[in-house]
Motif scaffolding. Structure first.
Motif, PDB file in Angstrom:
ATOM      1  N   PHE A   1       2.148   7.521   0.907  1.00 39.86           N
ATOM      2  CA  PHE A   1       2.574   8.913   0.703  1.00 39.86           C
ATOM      3  C   PHE A   1       2.908   9.093  -0.763  1.00 39.86           C
ATOM      4  O   PHE A   1       3.649   8.298  -1.352  1.00 39.86           O
ATOM      5  CB  PHE A   1       3.807   9.223   1.555  1.00 39.86           C
ATOM      6  CG  PHE A   1       4.209  10.671   1.526  1.00 39.86           C
ATOM      7  CD1 PHE A   1       3.578  11.603   2.336  1.00 39.86           C
ATOM      8  CD2 PHE A   1       5.223  11.107   0.683  1.00 39.86           C
ATOM      9  CE1 PHE A   1       3.949  12.936   2.313  1.00 39.86           C
ATOM     10  CE2 PHE A   1       5.609  12.444   0.660  1.00 39.86           C
ATOM     11  CZ  PHE A   1       4.962  13.356   1.483  1.00 39.86           C
ATOM     12  N   GLU A   2       2.355  10.107  -1.391  1.00 37.69           N
ATOM     13  CA  GLU A   2       2.630  10.351  -2.796  1.00 37.69           C
ATOM     14  C   GLU A   2       2.438  11.831  -3.118  1.00 37.69           C
ATOM     15  O   GLU A   2       1.877  12.590  -2.322  1.00 37.69           O
ATOM     16  CB  GLU A   2       1.712   9.511  -3.681  1.00 37.69           C
ATOM     17  CG  GLU A   2       0.237   9.802  -3.494  1.00 37.69           C
ATOM     18  CD  GLU A   2      -0.626   8.871  -4.318  1.00 37.69           C
ATOM     19  OE1 GLU A   2      -0.097   8.231  -5.233  1.00 37.69           O
ATOM     20  OE2 GLU A   2      -1.829   8.782  -4.034  1.00 37.69           O
ATOM     21  N   ARG A   3       2.927  12.218  -4.277  1.00 43.51           N
ATOM     22  CA  ARG A   3       2.792  13.609  -4.704  1.00 43.51           C
ATOM     23  C   ARG A   3       1.321  13.898  -5.012  1.00 43.51           C
ATOM     24  O   ARG A   3       0.660  13.109  -5.682  1.00 43.51           O
ATOM     25  CB  ARG A   3       3.626  13.837  -5.969  1.00 43.51           C
ATOM     26  CG  ARG A   3       3.553  15.259  -6.528  1.00 43.51           C
ATOM     27  CD  ARG A   3       4.401  15.355  -7.783  1.00 43.51           C
ATOM     28  NE  ARG A   3       5.799  15.142  -7.478  1.00 43.51           N
ATOM     29  CZ  ARG A   3       6.624  16.088  -7.059  1.00 43.51           C
ATOM     30  NH1 ARG A   3       6.176  17.322  -6.916  1.00 43.51           N
ATOM     31  NH2 ARG A   3       7.880  15.815  -6.780  1.00 43.51           N
ATOM     32  N   PRO A   4       0.777  15.031  -4.532  1.00 44.53           N
ATOM     33  CA  PRO A   4      -0.608  15.375  -4.877  1.00 44.53           C
ATOM     34  C   PRO A   4      -0.774  15.501  -6.395  1.00 44.53           C
ATOM     35  O   PRO A   4       0.137  15.951  -7.100  1.00 44.53           O
ATOM     36  CB  PRO A   4      -0.818  16.729  -4.184  1.00 44.53           C
ATOM     37  CG  PRO A   4       0.216  16.788  -3.112  1.00 44.53           C
ATOM     38  CD  PRO A   4       1.392  16.022  -3.626  1.00 44.53           C
ATOM     39  N   LYS A   5      -1.927  15.112  -6.904  1.00 48.56           N
ATOM     40  CA  LYS A   5      -2.179  15.204  -8.337  1.00 48.56           C
ATOM     41  C   LYS A   5      -2.151  16.650  -8.824  1.00 48.56           C
ATOM     42  O   LYS A   5      -1.886  16.890  -9.999  1.00 48.56           O
ATOM     43  CB  LYS A   5      -3.528  14.562  -8.660  1.00 48.56           C
ATOM     44  CG  LYS A   5      -3.579  13.066  -8.383  1.00 48.56           C
ATOM     45  CD  LYS A   5      -4.957  12.512  -8.687  1.00 48.56           C
ATOM     46  CE  LYS A   5      -4.991  11.006  -8.387  1.00 48.56           C
ATOM     47  NZ  LYS A   5      -6.340  10.429  -8.598  1.00 48.56           N
TER      48      LYS A   5
ATOM     49  N   ASP B   1       5.436  17.110 -11.276  1.00 48.52           N
ATOM     50  CA  ASP B   1       6.624  16.392 -10.816  1.00 48.52           C
ATOM     51  C   ASP B   1       7.859  17.207 -11.201  1.00 48.52           C
ATOM     52  O   ASP B   1       8.573  16.878 -12.145  1.00 48.52           O
ATOM     53  CB  ASP B   1       6.666  14.995 -11.438  1.00 48.52           C
ATOM     54  CG  ASP B   1       7.799  14.159 -10.862  1.00 48.52           C
ATOM     55  OD1 ASP B   1       8.434  14.618  -9.895  1.00 48.52           O
ATOM     56  OD2 ASP B   1       8.039  13.060 -11.393  1.00 48.52           O
TER      57      ASP B   1
ATOM     58  N   GLU C   1      -2.708  19.530  -1.907  1.00 50.39           N
ATOM     59  CA  GLU C   1      -3.419  18.479  -1.162  1.00 50.39           C
ATOM     60  C   GLU C   1      -4.884  18.866  -0.950  1.00 50.39           C
ATOM     61  O   GLU C   1      -5.789  18.028  -1.095  1.00 50.39           O
ATOM     62  CB  GLU C   1      -2.742  18.261   0.191  1.00 50.39           C
ATOM     63  CG  GLU C   1      -1.394  17.554   0.108  1.00 50.39           C
ATOM     64  CD  GLU C   1      -0.737  17.380   1.467  1.00 50.39           C
ATOM     65  OE1 GLU C   1       0.223  16.610   1.558  1.00 50.39           O
ATOM     66  OE2 GLU C   1      -1.203  18.011   2.442  1.00 50.39           O
TER      67      GLU C   1
ATOM     68  N   GLN D   1       0.824  -1.201   0.000  1.00 46.46           N
ATOM     69  CA  GLN D   1       0.000   0.000   0.000  1.00 46.46           C
ATOM     70  C   GLN D   1       0.863   1.257   0.000  1.00 46.46           C
ATOM     71  O   GLN D   1       1.797   1.370   0.792  1.00 46.46           O
ATOM     72  CB  GLN D   1      -0.916   0.013   1.228  1.00 46.46           C
ATOM     73  CG  GLN D   1      -1.847   1.233   1.277  1.00 46.46           C
ATOM     74  CD  GLN D   1      -2.682   1.264   2.540  1.00 46.46           C
ATOM     75  OE1 GLN D   1      -2.503   0.420   3.423  1.00 46.46           O
ATOM     76  NE2 GLN D   1      -3.586   2.210   2.641  1.00 46.46           N
ATOM     77  N   LYS D   2       0.563   2.162  -0.912  1.00 46.94           N
ATOM     78  CA  LYS D   2       1.284   3.433  -0.946  1.00 46.94           C
ATOM     79  C   LYS D   2       0.641   4.392   0.057  1.00 46.94           C
ATOM     80  O   LYS D   2      -0.566   4.629   0.015  1.00 46.94           O
ATOM     81  CB  LYS D   2       1.226   4.028  -2.349  1.00 46.94           C
ATOM     82  CG  LYS D   2       2.028   5.311  -2.499  1.00 46.94           C
ATOM     83  CD  LYS D   2       1.934   5.856  -3.910  1.00 46.94           C
ATOM     84  CE  LYS D   2       2.701   5.005  -4.888  1.00 46.94           C
ATOM     85  NZ  LYS D   2       2.723   5.615  -6.242  1.00 46.94           N
TER      86      LYS D   2
ATOM     87  N   ASP E   1      -6.863  18.430  -4.134  1.00 49.00           N
ATOM     88  CA  ASP E   1      -7.135  17.006  -4.375  1.00 49.00           C
ATOM     89  C   ASP E   1      -8.267  16.507  -3.475  1.00 49.00           C
ATOM     90  O   ASP E   1      -9.196  15.829  -3.925  1.00 49.00           O
ATOM     91  CB  ASP E   1      -5.881  16.167  -4.111  1.00 49.00           C
ATOM     92  CG  ASP E   1      -4.833  16.310  -5.209  1.00 49.00           C
ATOM     93  OD1 ASP E   1      -5.047  17.114  -6.135  1.00 49.00           O
ATOM     94  OD2 ASP E   1      -3.800  15.617  -5.122  1.00 49.00           O
TER      95      ASP E   1
ATOM     96  N   ARG F   1       2.461  22.599  -1.444  1.00 51.95           N
ATOM     97  CA  ARG F   1       1.957  21.244  -1.263  1.00 51.95           C
ATOM     98  C   ARG F   1       0.617  21.235  -0.515  1.00 51.95           C
ATOM     99  O   ARG F   1      -0.292  20.475  -0.863  1.00 51.95           O
ATOM    100  CB  ARG F   1       2.980  20.394  -0.509  1.00 51.95           C
ATOM    101  CG  ARG F   1       2.490  18.950  -0.356  1.00 51.95           C
ATOM    102  CD  ARG F   1       3.437  18.022   0.349  1.00 51.95           C
ATOM    103  NE  ARG F   1       2.790  16.715   0.455  1.00 51.95           N
ATOM    104  CZ  ARG F   1       2.981  15.713  -0.392  1.00 51.95           C
ATOM    105  NH1 ARG F   1       3.815  15.836  -1.397  1.00 51.95           N
ATOM    106  NH2 ARG F   1       2.324  14.570  -0.231  1.00 51.95           N
TER     107      ARG F   1
END
Length: 251
Positions: free
Chosen positions: A5-9, A13, A33, A2-3, A36, A29
């Motif tokens: 933590f990831e970059r907000p859409k 990048d 967040e 399971q991920k 999103d 950020r």
């Protein structure tokens, strides 16, 4: 696996260009967040200012408009009135908003324009070399006030949140800080609330964020946080300055 933590859409990048210890990347950020989580990315137009965050359009995966120095609230007014279903964010620093753009921010707030302003207050002009800003503290040394701001010559700091809170139309005004984890959480919550209120059509929302600028303050990032807590936050107390339902709204 399971991920967790990831970059907000809503963020591209791309590495931030900001100095070590700067607060802009943190707030970017938080905004992404919140977009999103509220499902607002596809409707959002971010207004990039003149200042250290002039390249904000590099980082947000949203529509973007670049405004002239201080004019972002006027641009936001036009964007929102032309497209009431959009989510408009004016992202501004203190040199941009509290100096060149004083008229624009006061009148947008007085009209109750239904968009959100994120105001980064680091008490100095960052991009152009650390000159004295309207928010510079009395006694604070800058490149244009090497012996400290003298109120007899340069006046006293402008408290933007308190000034806007004296108007009748704004829906929500809060000042937060990036000095510790608790206040980071409060800042994210304030940004999300401001965007949610805009989405509901409730009017002008404004979040002032006290942020460190170690490079232009001439200290390391740890010392910058210490200075914020000992000197900056007593001058600019945190809190909600206005949270009034039924404020007049321009759609």
């Amino acid at each position: 696996m399971q991920k967790v933590f990831e970059r907000p859409k809503s963020l591209n990048d791309r590495p931030f260009h900001y100095c070590p210890g700067c607060g802009h990347g943190i707030v970017h950020r938080m905004i992404a967040e919140a977009l999103d989580e509220l499902g607002l990315q596809e409707r959002t137009v971010l207004i990039s200012p003149v200042g250290c965050s002039v390249f904000a359009y590099w980082y947000f995966e949203t529509d973007n408009v670049q405004a002239a120095h201080g004019r972002a609230p006027a641009v936001g007014t036009g964007l929102k009135r032309a497209n009431p279903d959009s989510i408009v964010i004016s992202y501004q620093g203190d040199g941009d908003l509290a100096s060149s753009g004083t008229a624009e921010i006061i009148h947008a707030a007085a009209r109750g324009e239904n968009f959100t302003v994120i105001f980064i207050n680091n008490a100095i002009y960052g991009m152009t070399g650390g000159q004295m800003a309207p928010t510079t503290l009395v006694g604070q040394a800058t490149s244009t006030s090497p012996y400290g701001r003298d109120p007899k010559f340069a006046g006293h700091p402008i408290h933007v949140s308190e000034m806007l809170a004296s108007l009748k139309a704004p829906r929500y005004i809060e000042r937060t800080s990036l000095n510790n984890v608790a206040n980071l959480t409060r800042t994210k919550r304030a940004i999300k609330k401001a965007l949610d209120l805009q989405n509901k059509g409730e009017g002008f929302t404004f979040v002032e964020v006290l942020a460190p600028c170690p490079t232009n303050w001439g200290v390391d990032p740890g010392e910058a946080i210490d200075w914020m807590e000992s000197t900056m936050m007593p001058e600019y107390p945190l809190g909600v300055f206005r949270d009034v339902k039924g404020a007049e709204v321009k759609s």
